[in-house]
Design a protein around this motif. Structure first.
Motif, PDB file in Angstrom:
ATOM      1  N   LYS A 108       0.835  -1.208   0.000  1.00 35.11           N
ATOM      2  CA  LYS A 108       0.000   0.000   0.000  1.00 35.11           C
ATOM      3  C   LYS A 108       0.869   1.256   0.000  1.00 35.11           C
ATOM      4  CE  LYS A 108      -3.993  -1.659   2.629  1.00 35.11           C
ATOM      5  NZ  LYS A 108      -4.770  -1.423   3.863  1.00 35.11           N
ATOM      6  N   THR A 109       1.909   1.243   0.817  1.00 36.11           N
ATOM      7  CA  THR A 109       2.821   2.393   0.895  1.00 36.11           C
ATOM      8  C   THR A 109       3.502   2.638  -0.445  1.00 36.11           C
ATOM      9  OG1 THR A 109       3.159   2.017   3.251  1.00 36.11           O
ATOM     10  CG2 THR A 109       4.824   3.337   2.112  1.00 36.11           C
ATOM     11  N   ASN A 110       3.893   1.572  -1.124  1.00 33.07           N
ATOM     12  CA  ASN A 110       4.513   1.725  -2.446  1.00 33.07           C
ATOM     13  C   ASN A 110       3.553   2.376  -3.436  1.00 33.07           C
ATOM     14  OD1 ASN A 110       6.919   0.616  -1.594  1.00 33.07           O
ATOM     15  ND2 ASN A 110       6.470  -1.426  -2.373  1.00 33.07           N
ATOM     16  N   TYR A 111       2.291   1.960  -3.414  1.00 24.42           N
ATOM     17  CA  TYR A 111       1.311   2.585  -4.311  1.00 24.42           C
ATOM     18  C   TYR A 111       1.064   4.039  -3.920  1.00 24.42           C
ATOM     19  CZ  TYR A 111       0.526  -1.750  -6.716  1.00 24.42           C
ATOM     20  OH  TYR A 111       0.709  -2.874  -7.476  1.00 24.42           O
ATOM     21  N   GLN A 112       1.030   4.301  -2.628  1.00 19.87           N
ATOM     22  CA  GLN A 112       0.864   5.679  -2.171  1.00 19.87           C
ATOM     23  C   GLN A 112       2.043   6.530  -2.645  1.00 19.87           C
ATOM     24  OE1 GLN A 112       0.975   6.237   2.117  1.00 19.87           O
ATOM     25  NE2 GLN A 112      -0.423   7.993   1.959  1.00 19.87           N
ATOM     26  N   ASP A 113       3.252   6.007  -2.532  1.00 15.40           N
ATOM     27  CA  ASP A 113       4.439   6.725  -2.997  1.00 15.40           C
ATOM     28  C   ASP A 113       4.372   6.979  -4.504  1.00 15.40           C
ATOM     29  OD1 ASP A 113       5.455   6.747  -0.410  1.00 15.40           O
ATOM     30  OD2 ASP A 113       6.831   5.063  -0.750  1.00 15.40           O
ATOM     31  N   ASN A 114       3.926   5.975  -5.263  1.00 11.95           N
ATOM     32  CA  ASN A 114       3.778   6.143  -6.720  1.00 11.95           C
ATOM     33  C   ASN A 114       2.818   7.279  -7.045  1.00 11.95           C
ATOM     34  OD1 ASN A 114       5.402   3.893  -7.063  1.00 11.95           O
ATOM     35  ND2 ASN A 114       3.742   2.537  -7.672  1.00 11.95           N
ATOM     36  N   ILE A 115       1.694   7.296  -6.349  1.00 12.99           N
ATOM     37  CA  ILE A 115       0.679   8.328  -6.590  1.00 12.99           C
ATOM     38  C   ILE A 115       1.228   9.705  -6.239  1.00 12.99           C
ATOM     39  CG2 ILE A 115      -1.574   9.202  -5.826  1.00 12.99           C
ATOM     40  CD1 ILE A 115      -2.370   6.155  -5.483  1.00 12.99           C
ATOM     41  N   ILE A 116       1.882   9.804  -5.096  1.00 13.46           N
ATOM     42  CA  ILE A 116       2.449  11.088  -4.666  1.00 13.46           C
ATOM     43  C   ILE A 116       3.501  11.561  -5.662  1.00 13.46           C
ATOM     44  CG2 ILE A 116       3.897  12.190  -2.899  1.00 13.46           C
ATOM     45  CD1 ILE A 116       2.336  10.419  -0.833  1.00 13.46           C
ATOM     46  N   SER A 163      -7.413  11.763 -13.081  1.00 14.49           N
ATOM     47  CA  SER A 163      -7.302  10.934 -14.286  1.00 14.49           C
ATOM     48  C   SER A 163      -8.064  11.567 -15.452  1.00 14.49           C
ATOM     49  CB  SER A 163      -7.863   9.536 -13.989  1.00 14.49           C
ATOM     50  OG  SER A 163      -8.058   8.805 -15.158  1.00 14.49           O
ATOM     51  N   GLU A 164      -9.283  11.988 -15.188  1.00 13.28           N
ATOM     52  CA  GLU A 164     -10.112  12.585 -16.244  1.00 13.28           C
ATOM     53  C   GLU A 164      -9.582  13.950 -16.672  1.00 13.28           C
ATOM     54  OE1 GLU A 164     -13.969  12.495 -14.404  1.00 13.28           O
ATOM     55  OE2 GLU A 164     -14.320  10.393 -15.003  1.00 13.28           O
ATOM     56  N   LYS A 165      -9.140  14.745 -15.725  1.00 11.01           N
ATOM     57  CA  LYS A 165      -8.662  16.096 -16.028  1.00 11.01           C
ATOM     58  C   LYS A 165      -7.434  16.065 -16.942  1.00 11.01           C
ATOM     59  CE  LYS A 165      -9.385  20.446 -14.956  1.00 11.01           C
ATOM     60  NZ  LYS A 165     -10.635  21.129 -15.200  1.00 11.01           N
ATOM     61  N   PHE A 166      -6.548  15.093 -16.689  1.00 10.00           N
ATOM     62  CA  PHE A 166      -5.308  15.023 -17.457  1.00 10.00           C
ATOM     63  C   PHE A 166      -5.334  13.929 -18.531  1.00 10.00           C
ATOM     64  CE2 PHE A 166      -4.069  17.301 -13.664  1.00 10.00           C
ATOM     65  CZ  PHE A 166      -3.268  18.306 -14.180  1.00 10.00           C
ATOM     66  N   LYS A 167      -6.485  13.250 -18.641  1.00 13.41           N
ATOM     67  CA  LYS A 167      -6.644  12.170 -19.631  1.00 13.41           C
ATOM     68  C   LYS A 167      -5.525  11.122 -19.505  1.00 13.41           C
ATOM     69  CE  LYS A 167      -9.285  15.083 -22.793  1.00 13.41           C
ATOM     70  NZ  LYS A 167     -10.162  15.411 -21.774  1.00 13.41           N
ATOM     71  N   ILE A 168      -5.325  10.710 -18.260  1.00 13.16           N
ATOM     72  CA  ILE A 168      -4.331   9.703 -17.899  1.00 13.16           C
ATOM     73  C   ILE A 168      -5.077   8.580 -17.198  1.00 13.16           C
ATOM     74  CG2 ILE A 168      -2.267   9.250 -16.520  1.00 13.16           C
ATOM     75  CD1 ILE A 168      -1.723  12.296 -16.640  1.00 13.16           C
ATOM     76  N   SER A 169      -4.748   7.346 -17.505  1.00 14.46           N
ATOM     77  CA  SER A 169      -5.458   6.247 -16.848  1.00 14.46           C
ATOM     78  C   SER A 169      -5.117   6.191 -15.360  1.00 14.46           C
ATOM     79  CB  SER A 169      -5.144   4.906 -17.511  1.00 14.46           C
ATOM     80  OG  SER A 169      -3.890   4.437 -17.092  1.00 14.46           O
ATOM     81  N   VAL A 170      -6.074   5.756 -14.588  1.00  9.21           N
ATOM     82  CA  VAL A 170      -5.856   5.581 -13.150  1.00  9.21           C
ATOM     83  C   VAL A 170      -4.718   4.595 -12.931  1.00  9.21           C
ATOM     84  CG1 VAL A 170      -6.882   4.680 -11.014  1.00  9.21           C
ATOM     85  CG2 VAL A 170      -8.217   6.192 -12.499  1.00  9.21           C
ATOM     86  N   ASN A 171      -4.672   3.570 -13.764  1.00  8.71           N
ATOM     87  CA  ASN A 171      -3.618   2.560 -13.655  1.00  8.71           C
ATOM     88  C   ASN A 171      -2.229   3.189 -13.819  1.00  8.71           C
ATOM     89  OD1 ASN A 171      -3.591  -0.311 -13.127  1.00  8.71           O
ATOM     90  ND2 ASN A 171      -2.496  -0.485 -15.061  1.00  8.71           N
ATOM     91  N   ASP A 172      -2.115   4.148 -14.737  1.00 10.03           N
ATOM     92  CA  ASP A 172      -0.828   4.837 -14.925  1.00 10.03           C
ATOM     93  C   ASP A 172      -0.475   5.683 -13.707  1.00 10.03           C
ATOM     94  OD1 ASP A 172      -0.447   3.714 -17.418  1.00 10.03           O
ATOM     95  OD2 ASP A 172      -1.169   5.474 -18.515  1.00 10.03           O
ATOM     96  N   ILE A 173      -1.466   6.294 -13.088  1.00 11.01           N
ATOM     97  CA  ILE A 173      -1.220   7.134 -11.919  1.00 11.01           C
ATOM     98  C   ILE A 173      -0.717   6.296 -10.752  1.00 11.01           C
ATOM     99  CG2 ILE A 173      -2.255   8.678 -10.203  1.00 11.01           C
ATOM    100  CD1 ILE A 173      -4.169   9.634 -12.455  1.00 11.01           C
ATOM    101  N   ILE A 174      -1.326   5.140 -10.552  1.00 13.69           N
ATOM    102  CA  ILE A 174      -0.910   4.313  -9.408  1.00 13.69           C
ATOM    103  C   ILE A 174       0.362   3.523  -9.690  1.00 13.69           C
ATOM    104  CG2 ILE A 174      -3.213   4.146  -8.438  1.00 13.69           C
ATOM    105  CD1 ILE A 174      -3.352   1.275  -9.518  1.00 13.69           C
ATOM    106  N   GLY A 175       0.815   3.594 -10.932  1.00 11.01           N
ATOM    107  CA  GLY A 175       2.064   2.919 -11.264  1.00 11.01           C
ATOM    108  C   GLY A 175       1.887   1.472 -11.628  1.00 11.01           C
TER     109      GLY A 175
END
Length: 176
Positions: A108-116, A163-175
């Motif tokens: 979970k921490t790794n995903y949080q770090d990716n998002i941040i 995700s919608e604002k920048f037209k980036i997939s959620v999957n890409d944001i979470i890494g």
């Protein structure tokens, strides 16, 4: 979304207790997610997508239905797998570490770090201050600041909004 996680679990013949053990939560709490009695926290949804080995978009986007999920499970060879729990554990842990409270917390921490990291990059690339960026993505600046300082995990609606604002997939944001 709630019915999708129930469909995935039931399709694989798993109990609420088995899935909840991967998430480090009680089976009662997990059942409340399936029954839509409680909103599924973003970190739990990310873990569920990893456990099942599917793109998180398939869980959150209504354009995907149970047939899409079934196809994804079949394409991975999970359906009919003799050791389903071992396969799901490998999906989540990636390597052969034990499934413990600490190992799940670390994931979970790794995903949080990716998002941040992703958010900080977006903010930097936009040339906006944190306050200006938060207004641009329709977030409270204090909420964004608390996410960036790891005081709380991003909420699903915030993640989708970015995700919608920048037209980036959620999957890409979470890494993913």
């Amino acid at each position: 979304m709630n019915q999708k996680i129930k469909f995935l679990r039931e399709t694989l013949g798993l109990t609420e207790k088995e899935i909840s053990s991967f998430l480090n939560i009680s089976s009662y709490k997990y059942t409340s997610f399936e029954k839509a009695m409680t909103v599924i926290p973003c970190d739990i949804l990310i873990l569920l997508s990893k456990i099942y080995g599917i793109n998180i978009e398939m869980l959150i986007d209504s354009k995907f239905d149970n047939q899409d999920l079934l196809f994804e499970l079949k394409s991975q060879g999970i359906i009919g797998e003799k050791n389903i729990l071992d396969k799901l554990k490998q999906n989540l842990l990636q390597d052969n570490i034990k499934l413990t409270y600490r190992s799940v917390k670390k994931i979970k921490t790794n995903y949080q770090d990716n998002i941040i990291h992703f958010l900080k990059t977006l903010i930097y690339d936009s040339g906006k201050s944190v306050f200006e960026f938060s207004r641009y993505v329709n977030m409270n600046s204090q909420s964004l600041d608390s996410i960036l300082q790891k005081k709380r995990f991003i909420e699903l609606n915030e993640l989708i909004s970015i995700s919608e604002k920048f037209k980036i997939s959620v999957n890409d944001i979470i890494g993913g």
